[in-house]
Design an enzyme around this catalytic site. Sequence first.
Site, mmCIF file in Angstrom:
data_model
loop_
_atom_site.group_PDB
_atom_site.id
_atom_site.type_symbol
_atom_site.label_atom_id
_atom_site.label_comp_id
_atom_site.label_asym_id
_atom_site.label_seq_id
_atom_site.Cartn_x
_atom_site.Cartn_y
_atom_site.Cartn_z
ATOM 1 N N LYS A 111 -10.465 0.216 11.063
ATOM 2 C CA LYS A 111 -10.462 -1.374 10.284
ATOM 3 C C LYS A 111 -10.836 -2.392 11.088
ATOM 4 O O LYS A 111 -10.764 -3.027 10.390
ATOM 5 C CB LYS A 111 -9.341 -1.466 9.190
ATOM 6 N N HIS B 108 0.877 -1.214 -0.055
ATOM 7 C CA HIS B 108 0.103 0.015 0.489
ATOM 8 C C HIS B 108 1.001 1.465 0.261
ATOM 9 O O HIS B 108 2.287 0.979 0.441
ATOM 10 C CB HIS B 108 -1.380 0.010 1.073
ATOM 11 N N CYS C 96 -4.658 2.893 -3.685
ATOM 12 C CA CYS C 96 -3.929 2.745 -2.728
ATOM 13 C C CYS C 96 -2.327 2.053 -3.013
ATOM 14 O O CYS C 96 -1.512 1.662 -2.473
ATOM 15 C CB CYS C 96 -3.450 3.479 -1.775
ATOM 16 N N ASP D 270 3.293 -3.331 7.710
ATOM 17 C CA ASP D 270 2.591 -2.910 7.805
ATOM 18 C C ASP D 270 0.679 -4.090 8.134
ATOM 19 O O ASP D 270 0.660 -5.060 7.331
ATOM 20 C CB ASP D 270 1.886 -2.263 6.256
ATOM 21 N N GLN E 43 -3.940 -4.237 6.963
ATOM 22 C CA GLN E 43 -5.265 -5.429 6.587
ATOM 23 C C GLN E 43 -5.041 -6.730 7.807
ATOM 24 O O GLN E 43 -5.688 -7.813 7.192
ATOM 25 C CB GLN E 43 -4.931 -5.308 5.424
#
Length: 414
Positions: free
Chosen positions: A233, A129, A372, A207, A210
Amino acid sequence: MAVTTHTRLNAQALRADFPIFEQQIHGKPLAYLDSAVSTHKPRPVLDKLREFYETSYANVHRGVYTLSERATAEYEGARDKVARFINAPSAREVIFVRGATEGLNLVAYAWGLVNLGPGDVVIVTELEHHSNFVPWQYIAKRTGAELRMIRLDDNGELDLGELDAIAGGANVKVVANNLVSNALGTINPIEKLSAWAHERGAIMVVDGAQSAPHKAIDVQALGCDFFAFSAHKMLGPTSVGALWGRGELLRSMEPFNLGGHMIRKVTFEETTWGEVPAKFEAGTQPIAEAVGFGAAIDYLNDVGMEAIEQHEHELAAYALGRMSEVPGIALYGPPADRRAGIVSFNVEGIHPHDVAQILDLEGVAIRAGHHCCQPLMARLGVAATNRASFYLYTLTEEIDRLVEGLHKARKVLG
Ligand code: C6P
């Protein structure tokens, strides 16, 4: 033999906790298949925010009066919950940030500006991302370091066989990768990458935007050095998230934002920094949001992260099966057993935005765009994709409605 059993979740029953599903969109029940962009909020989170503002709100770490002490206890309690949720060795290593983006920028600026220079290499991946790509590209340019990339194979999975060749003899200082890709759902081999990075003396920056919402996270088992994620999220409020970092790294780093609360002593000549995490939490923090984040974590723990992961895995397998029936569909990413609840696709001859608009008329919300991830789109040879993404409240019937909507889109526009 140890046998692990997970209670299955009942998505239909859980939906009663989410007021958003009480409305209709274009006269149809809302099928919200865009949870990777942001999730809806259950009543316990909404109630907690209201209760906190109504009974316990004050600024934190600044008052000796009862209300401020109560607010501080709630805020720090939320930090403890975040730490336990990702199995951080210490809650003091958890920094509240605005979200994954800010957490990753914090690492790139506060660690990268000081530790990178000419001759150093930062390795990112082709499915990053922009939040874990652009900061590294920028800081590499500013410091004279070189940015290199791990490419994807045709399944949308990282080609780790190329790692040593990518590194060559260079001085690799950072490896940056998401645990789960937002665009393809690919689950990445962070443990392997962490071990490889550490063999070279590099740091591993993950990251987790997700992954934290969808699977149990153990930062110690992942072996990484930093892990960033966003509350919105994972059923929590917007504008808050967390960055976990190894204590020794956080303590050695310069601050990112400067101002109130993060100092030890300020004189005209000089300022010294407070302890971690205060050093990285300048100004008034997202206090109520952090408390709401804690309530979201309580809710997720009650449902059970293994049950959530299992549910999404089943939905992904179901979706891939049903969607492959649609003529002219291109499905991107790995097989269901190696992906999270995210399915990106294109329908031949129809622009993704048109597909998403037709689906909206059916009450089905999906995302269309580059997500993104422009380097990934370039690899796929497309400008954009459609993406359906699932969560604990997603029903298989909603995937059926998505598939019906795709047939309709083909009839109308194909
Ligand atoms: N992805 C999506 O639709 P923020 O905005 O800071 O909460 O999260 C940024 C971010 C970082 N990493 C990954 C893997 C992400 O998926 C996201 C947000 C959204 O996929 C918006 S582009």
